[in-house]
Design a protein around this motif. Structure first.
Motif, PDB file in Angstrom:
ATOM      1  N   CYS A  58      71.619 -64.055 -25.095  1.00  0.00           N
ATOM      2  CA  CYS A  58      71.985 -65.187 -24.456  1.00  0.00           C
ATOM      3  C   CYS A  58      72.676 -66.194 -25.449  1.00  0.00           C
ATOM      4  CB  CYS A  58      70.645 -65.172 -24.194  1.00  0.00           C
ATOM      5  SG  CYS A  58      69.321 -65.819 -26.146  1.00  0.00           S
ATOM      6  N   THR A  62      62.696 -70.379 -26.299  1.00  0.00           N
ATOM      7  CA  THR A  62      61.826 -68.995 -25.914  1.00  0.00           C
ATOM      8  C   THR A  62      61.388 -68.197 -27.091  1.00  0.00           C
ATOM      9  OG1 THR A  62      61.125 -67.101 -24.906  1.00  0.00           O
ATOM     10  CG2 THR A  62      63.476 -67.541 -25.375  1.00  0.00           C
ATOM     11  N   ARG A  79      68.095 -61.777 -25.681  1.00  0.00           N
ATOM     12  CA  ARG A  79      66.839 -62.047 -25.101  1.00  0.00           C
ATOM     13  C   ARG A  79      65.682 -61.298 -25.257  1.00  0.00           C
ATOM     14  NH1 ARG A  79      66.270 -66.701 -20.355  1.00  0.00           N
ATOM     15  NH2 ARG A  79      63.752 -65.042 -19.945  1.00  0.00           N
ATOM     16  N   THR A  80      64.517 -60.671 -25.327  1.00  0.00           N
ATOM     17  CA  THR A  80      64.233 -59.581 -25.465  1.00  0.00           C
ATOM     18  C   THR A  80      62.976 -59.413 -24.179  1.00  0.00           C
ATOM     19  OG1 THR A  80      61.296 -60.274 -26.761  1.00  0.00           O
ATOM     20  CG2 THR A  80      63.456 -59.898 -27.934  1.00  0.00           C
ATOM     21  N   ASP A  81      63.320 -60.558 -23.675  1.00  0.00           N
ATOM     22  CA  ASP A  81      62.464 -59.775 -21.649  1.00  0.00           C
ATOM     23  C   ASP A  81      63.358 -59.643 -21.237  1.00  0.00           C
ATOM     24  OD1 ASP A  81      64.011 -62.397 -22.111  1.00  0.00           O
ATOM     25  OD2 ASP A  81      62.369 -63.718 -20.634  1.00  0.00           O
ATOM     26  N   THR A  82      64.623 -59.294 -21.489  1.00  0.00           N
ATOM     27  CA  THR A  82      65.747 -59.196 -20.041  1.00  0.00           C
ATOM     28  C   THR A  82      66.843 -58.296 -21.027  1.00  0.00           C
ATOM     29  OG1 THR A  82      67.789 -60.922 -20.992  1.00  0.00           O
ATOM     30  CG2 THR A  82      66.093 -61.269 -18.635  1.00  0.00           C
ATOM     31  N   GLU A 139      60.687 -65.126 -27.370  1.00  0.00           N
ATOM     32  CA  GLU A 139      61.146 -64.133 -27.155  1.00  0.00           C
ATOM     33  C   GLU A 139      62.375 -63.712 -27.372  1.00  0.00           C
ATOM     34  OE1 GLU A 139      58.608 -61.969 -24.057  1.00  0.00           O
ATOM     35  OE2 GLU A 139      58.883 -63.349 -23.255  1.00  0.00           O
ATOM     36  N   LEU A 140      62.704 -63.389 -28.423  1.00  0.00           N
ATOM     37  CA  LEU A 140      64.472 -64.054 -29.276  1.00  0.00           C
ATOM     38  C   LEU A 140      64.863 -63.109 -30.403  1.00  0.00           C
ATOM     39  CD1 LEU A 140      65.587 -67.557 -28.600  1.00  0.00           C
ATOM     40  CD2 LEU A 140      65.996 -65.831 -26.997  1.00  0.00           C
TER      41      LEU A 140
END
Length: 459
Positions: A197, A172, A190-193, A174-175
């Motif tokens: 990871c 992804t 993970r920058t979405d959660t 978004e890291l």
């Protein structure tokens, strides 16, 4: 005592083959708590709920063990570990990190304390899927997923309440990559959660990072080995290593806006070096200022360098490394930011941020927290990390005072922004603090159990 030492030595020897699937009778596990053995693989143990449930259910996890040859190794730092679904919620818990023997691992064993503490504990053994092979200098994450509904329904004796998995790092954009030099590791979030990871083992005490999305690379300074390491983003594979000639100990690195050249400071020798990342050659090396401390790259590809000892900030051409402009500053200049027509200087000793007008040479100062260290600009806000007051100060353009001071953990330093999520990540003594730049509220803390150095975000 001699027997315990003997078992520890045996446990740390490399495994000769695959871990056995036949565990035989239960044996007492070897405890490797508080060990950090250079060169040996490191295993980080993390836990999260399978799904967030509105429940006060708790679980006493007496032990988590992994099979190493014919011996079980305990992965817990304290026993038992009490888990609370209500406290855990949507977050992730960092349970432990320890050095383990190299080899192949295929089985785990969980011991749960019985609700009736007079009864025998419940022991569940399960295969590790997929199996895990660890080599020297590796650093990997083992993720535990707790199904709190099973615990709530009292079905632990029949169904595993916790399962373990080694997850592949998601492909992804978004890291966030976080260098941790004390443990030779780069953690990946993970920058979405805002959850860890994965992780990579990188020897040489990795410090400063630069991500190149177009080249599918992350550039890592490994000062202990006097090297730059180039790692493939999509796989974590080491693509190339560049030796750094004539450097005693590189202390800082930035990469040019075209990802072609790296610029490095050697504080011991006072030199600034320019390295061609494609050829690996030293292009230029000059002595610019005494004890250079911080280096930044302006949008126009000009270098800006500060020195507390020399009480100066200098602008340097990236072409020939010659000084083009010099600004005197007696406040102990550290972090720097060039934003529009202004140069912002974090004055560590004076506890100010100086704003220098590049057109008129006028200087004005704004009191912030104690020991301002780094400066970052995002969405017309200026963020300053204050090392000695454990805060981040927020400045607004056109205002003479600080808009807000937020407590963000011990010794905040490097910062980075995820523009797709509007998160500000702030490195502190034990991990990261995450600030929502839209609401200007702290949202979460990411525990790393170590002191991170730098943050690089791919987006």
């Amino acid at each position: 005592m001699k027997k315990i030492l003997f078992l520890l030595v045996i446990a740390l020897l490399p495994l000769g083959g695959c871990v056995s699937m036949d565990t035989g009778p239960r044996q007492a596990s070897i405890s490797l708590k508080h060990t950090r053995v250079p060169g040996l693989p490191q295993l980080s143990l993390l836990l999260a709920l399978r799904e967030n449930i509105a429940s006060s259910v708790k679980l006493d996890l007496a032990d988590v063990e992994i099979l190493a040859g014919e011996r079980w190794i305990s992965l817990l730092d304290s026993q038992p570990l009490t888990l609370s679904a209500e406290k855990l919620g949507n977050s992730q818990r960092f349970i432990n990190r320890l050095s383990v023997p190299p080899g192949n691992y295929k089985r785990l064993r969980f011991t749960f304390a019985n609700a009736d503490h007079k009864a025998k504990p419940i022991i569940k053994e399960q295969p590790l899927i997929p199996a895990m092979t660890l080599h020297r200098d590796d650093s990997v994450c083992l993720f535990l997923t707790w199904d709190a509904a099973i615990t709530q329904q009292g079905r632990i004796g029949n169904t595993p309440a916790i399962r373990a998995i080694v997850k592949p790092i998601p492909l992804t954009t978004e890291l966030a990559f976080i260098s941790c030099p004390d443990i030779d590791t780069i953690y990946i979030v993970r920058t979405d959660t805002n959850r860890i990871c994965g992780s990579w083992g990188v020897s040489g005490h990795p410090t400063y990072l630069s991500v190149s999305k177009s080249r599918n690379e992350i550039i890592v300074l490994a000062p202990e080995q006097n090297k730059i390491k180039i790692i493939e983003l999509s796989s974590g594979r080491l693509k190339d290593t560049i030796n750094l000639p004539m450097m005693r100990m590189p202390t800082f690195m930035v990469v040019g806006n075209n990802d072609r050249f790296a610029f490095l400071l050697d504080r011991q020798s006072d030199y600034l070096s320019k390295i061609d990342l494609q050829s690996g050659l030293l292009v230029n090396r000059v002595r610019v200022i005494e004890q250079p401390g911080f280096l930044a790259m302006a949008d126009d590809d000009t270098l800006v360098l500060s020195s507390e000892l020399s009480q100066k900030v200098v602008f340097i051409s990236t072409d020939n490394l010659q000084v083009t402009q010099s600004v005197s500053d007696g406040g102990g200049p550290k972090g720097l930011l060039v934003n529009d027509k202004y140069l912002y200087i974090a004055e560590y000793k004076a506890n100010d941020v100086a704003r220098y007008n590049l057109n008129t040479a006028e200087m004005e100062r704004h009191p912030v927290g104690l020991g301002p260290t780094r400066i970052l600009s995002y969405n017309d806000h200026i963020y300053i990390s204050n090392d000695r007051s454990n805060t981040v100060s927020i400045l607004l353009p056109g205002q003479t005072g600080v808009a807000r001071n937020l407590r963000v953990g011990v010794n905040p330093a490097e910062m980075a922004v995820s523009s797709s999520r509007s998160w500000l990540y702030i490195a502190n003594k034990t991990g990261l603090t995450v600030l929502d730049t839209t609401s200007q509220r702290l949202t979460t803390n990411i525990d790393l159990r170590t002191d991170p150095q730098d943050i690089a975000i791919i987006q």
